[in-house]
Design an enzyme around this catalytic site. Structure first.
Site, short mmCIF file in Angstrom:
data_model
loop_
_atom_site.label_atom_id
_atom_site.label_comp_id
_atom_site.label_asym_id
_atom_site.label_seq_id
_atom_site.Cartn_x
_atom_site.Cartn_y
_atom_site.Cartn_z
N HIS A 188 8.59 -6.85 -5.99
CA HIS A 188 9.77 -6.06 -5.61
C HIS A 188 11.04 -6.89 -5.78
O HIS A 188 12.05 -6.41 -6.29
CB HIS A 188 9.68 -5.60 -4.15
N CYS A 212 2.52 -11.84 -4.52
CA CYS A 212 2.33 -10.64 -3.70
C CYS A 212 3.19 -9.51 -4.26
O CYS A 212 4.15 -9.76 -5.00
CB CYS A 212 2.76 -10.97 -2.27
N THR A 269 5.34 -7.93 -2.73
CA THR A 269 6.72 -8.16 -2.27
C THR A 269 7.49 -9.02 -3.26
O THR A 269 8.67 -8.78 -3.53
CB THR A 269 6.69 -8.87 -0.89
N ARG A 303 -8.87 -1.10 -11.69
CA ARG A 303 -9.11 -1.23 -10.25
C ARG A 303 -10.29 -0.37 -9.78
O ARG A 303 -10.95 -0.73 -8.80
CB ARG A 303 -7.83 -0.98 -9.49
N GLU A 313 2.73 -16.59 -0.09
CA GLU A 313 1.28 -16.82 0.06
C GLU A 313 0.95 -18.19 -0.51
O GLU A 313 1.23 -18.45 -1.68
CB GLU A 313 0.49 -15.76 -0.72
P1 NAD Z 1 -0.94 -2.43 -4.72
O1 NAD Z 1 0.30 -1.67 -4.99
O2 NAD Z 1 -1.39 -3.46 -5.66
O3 NAD Z 1 -2.15 -1.42 -4.49
C1 NAD Z 1 -2.01 -0.06 -4.33
C2 NAD Z 1 -3.12 0.61 -5.13
O4 NAD Z 1 -3.07 2.02 -4.86
C3 NAD Z 1 -2.95 0.43 -6.64
O5 NAD Z 1 -4.14 -0.11 -7.20
C4 NAD Z 1 -2.67 1.85 -7.13
O6 NAD Z 1 -3.22 2.10 -8.42
C5 NAD Z 1 -3.36 2.68 -6.05
N1 NAD Z 1 -2.87 4.07 -6.00
C6 NAD Z 1 -1.66 4.56 -6.38
N2 NAD Z 1 -1.63 5.89 -6.21
C7 NAD Z 1 -2.82 6.25 -5.72
C8 NAD Z 1 -3.40 7.50 -5.33
N3 NAD Z 1 -2.71 8.65 -5.41
N4 NAD Z 1 -4.65 7.50 -4.86
C9 NAD Z 1 -5.36 6.35 -4.77
N5 NAD Z 1 -4.87 5.14 -5.13
C10 NAD Z 1 -3.62 5.10 -5.58
O7 NAD Z 1 -0.71 -3.04 -3.26
P2 NAD Z 1 -1.51 -4.10 -2.32
O8 NAD Z 1 -0.86 -5.42 -2.48
O9 NAD Z 1 -2.98 -3.98 -2.44
O10 NAD Z 1 -1.02 -3.50 -0.92
C11 NAD Z 1 -1.47 -2.23 -0.49
C12 NAD Z 1 -0.39 -1.50 0.29
O11 NAD Z 1 -0.12 -2.18 1.51
C13 NAD Z 1 0.96 -1.39 -0.42
O12 NAD Z 1 1.54 -0.13 -0.13
C14 NAD Z 1 1.76 -2.50 0.22
O13 NAD Z 1 3.17 -2.24 0.18
C15 NAD Z 1 1.26 -2.44 1.63
N6 NAD Z 1 1.40 -3.67 2.44
C16 NAD Z 1 1.69 -3.50 3.74
C17 NAD Z 1 1.76 -4.60 4.59
C18 NAD Z 1 2.04 -4.38 6.04
O14 NAD Z 1 2.22 -5.37 6.76
N7 NAD Z 1 2.07 -3.15 6.50
C19 NAD Z 1 1.49 -5.86 4.09
C20 NAD Z 1 1.16 -6.01 2.74
C21 NAD Z 1 1.10 -4.89 1.93
#
Ligand code: NAD
Ligand code: ZN
Length: 345
Positions: free
Chosen positions: A46, A41, A43, A203, A67
């Site tokens: 990070h 993930c 996380t 992507r 996961e």
């Molecule tokens: P990820 O970082 O793999 O996906 C983010 C995507 O956004 C990437 O493909 C990136 O290229 C794209 N991106 C970056 N800048 C952009 C822009 N300006 N316009 C459009 N797209 C852009 O993350 P993920 O694992 O798919 O998770 C998605 C988000 O959800 C992350 O921010 C993650 O931290 C968050 N998250 C939150 C929770 C929660 O419980 N709230 C849980 C899991 C993940």
């Protein structure tokens, strides 16, 4: 047993031999799970990078990872919900079960929440001790490779299901693994049109493969202008899944007056938007999404996978042997993948 650990403070992770937990190590409501698949993930990345958040949260030595899909091999004396041989995945939010939120059907936002593989030893290991409260017995028809990603799949489902998407136009900002899964979920939920914004070429391609009607690259074209060119009224619903501040601000501008917004993306700090102009005066409803509803979201995830309404073969791009975990992290660091699953069989 082998385990991937943050052994000391600082960047990187190591695979080490550690003592395999046994029945004696189980608390009354603990379960010993043989891990068969584990997925990486954001996380975990990070924690690997040792960013500011990890430095403030992680106390080494810690087995990381959360996961997974595995098999129950031993249970504590008071366990009633699972038995030896059951196939299980894990909700990563470990609730206290007694606070206000837990007692009122909102365990996913427990006040005393602990996160598996963050606050407790995780599942990047051949065996893990997991409390029975968070285990989900998934349908045996679901392939292990997909059961392993039910947790982030649940994020996609929860974000997409707080609003009714039937016949609605939807914008998803960010097609990371969760955004990609959300495209399929939105379609299953009846969305008429799913527009995606994404900057990464791989992507963008994957967003189309997962069923996006249109993908806009905001680094090349003005997102707001492009969306209003396609839809006079903008979109009914925004699902923010990028964690990018600009994507969120522009995404809000794309939402029609009175529309709805679900925010899953983590911006990692304060963001500046014109709240009056973008949200209040336009009558938007904004939902913050944390985790997954326990366990309504899991039930939906199970049904969508069991009946093949969602095809995760377009999201899980790499299945690697456990020993090749470093390659998995490299793929994640360079975003050259969808979900990466490690096979421990
Ligand atoms: P990820 O970082 O793999 O996906 C983010 C995507 O956004 C990437 O493909 C990136 O290229 C794209 N991106 C970056 N800048 C952009 C822009 N300006 N316009 C459009 N797209 C852009 O993350 P993920 O694992 O798919 O998770 C998605 C988000 O959800 C992350 O921010 C993650 O931290 C968050 N998250 C939150 C929770 C929660 O419980 N709230 C849980 C899991 C993940
Ligand atoms: Zn609680």
């Amino acid at each position: 047993m082998k385990a991937i650990m943050k052994k000391v403070s600082g960047p990187g992770l190591v695979m080490e031999q550690v003592k395999k937990p046994t029945q004696e190590d189980l608390g009354p409501r603990d379960v010993l799970v043989k891990i068969r698949r584990a997925s990486i993930c954001g996380t975990d990345v990070h924690i690997y990078k040792w960013d500011e958040w990890s430095q403030s949260r992680i106390i080494p030595p810690l087995i990381t990872g959360h996961e997974m899909a595995g098999e129950v091999v031993a249970v504590g004396s008071a366990v009633t919900q699972v038995k030896v041989g059951d196939l299980v995945a894990a909700e990563t939010h470990i609730p206290c079960e007694h606070c206000y939120q837990c007692k009122t059907g909102r365990m996913h936002i427990c006040k005393n929440l602990k996160i598996l593989g963050v606050d407790t030893n995780g599942i990047f290991a051949e065996y893990a001790i997991i409390p029975e409260t968070v285990l989900w017995r998934f349908s045996p028809e679901i392939p292990l490779d997909y059961a392993s990603v039910m947790e982030p799949f649940g994020n996609a489902i929860y974000t997409a299901s707080v609003t009714n998407l039937l016949g609605k136009t939807v914008l998803i900002t960010g097609a990371g693994p969760i955004g990609l899964m959300a495209i399929q979920v939105a379609k299953v939920a009846g969305a008429s049109t799913v527009i995606v914004s994404e900057v990464d070429p791989l992507r963008i391609k994957m967003a189309y493969e997962n069923g996006a009607d249109v993908v806009i690259n905001p680094a090349e074209k003005d997102l707001v202008r492009e969306v209003y060119k396609l839809l006079d009224d903008g979109v009914d619903v925004l699902l923010e899944m990028s964690g990018n501040r600009r994507a969120f601000e522009d995404g809000l501008k794309c939402v029609t007056m009175g529309g709805e917004v679900s925010v899953l993306g983590i911006f990692g700090g304060k963001i500046e938007i014109n709240f009056d102009a973008l949200i209040t005066m336009r009558g938007l409803a904004v939902y913050g999404i944390t985790g997954r509803r326990m366990f309504e979201t899991w039930r939906i995830a199970d049904e969508l996978l069991r009946t093949k309404k969602v095809d995760l073969s377009k999201v899980v791009t790499h299945i690697l042997p456990f020993d090749q975990w470093e390659k998995g992290f490299e793929l994640m660091l360079n975003k050259q993948c969808g979900k990466v699953v490690l096979n421990l069989d």
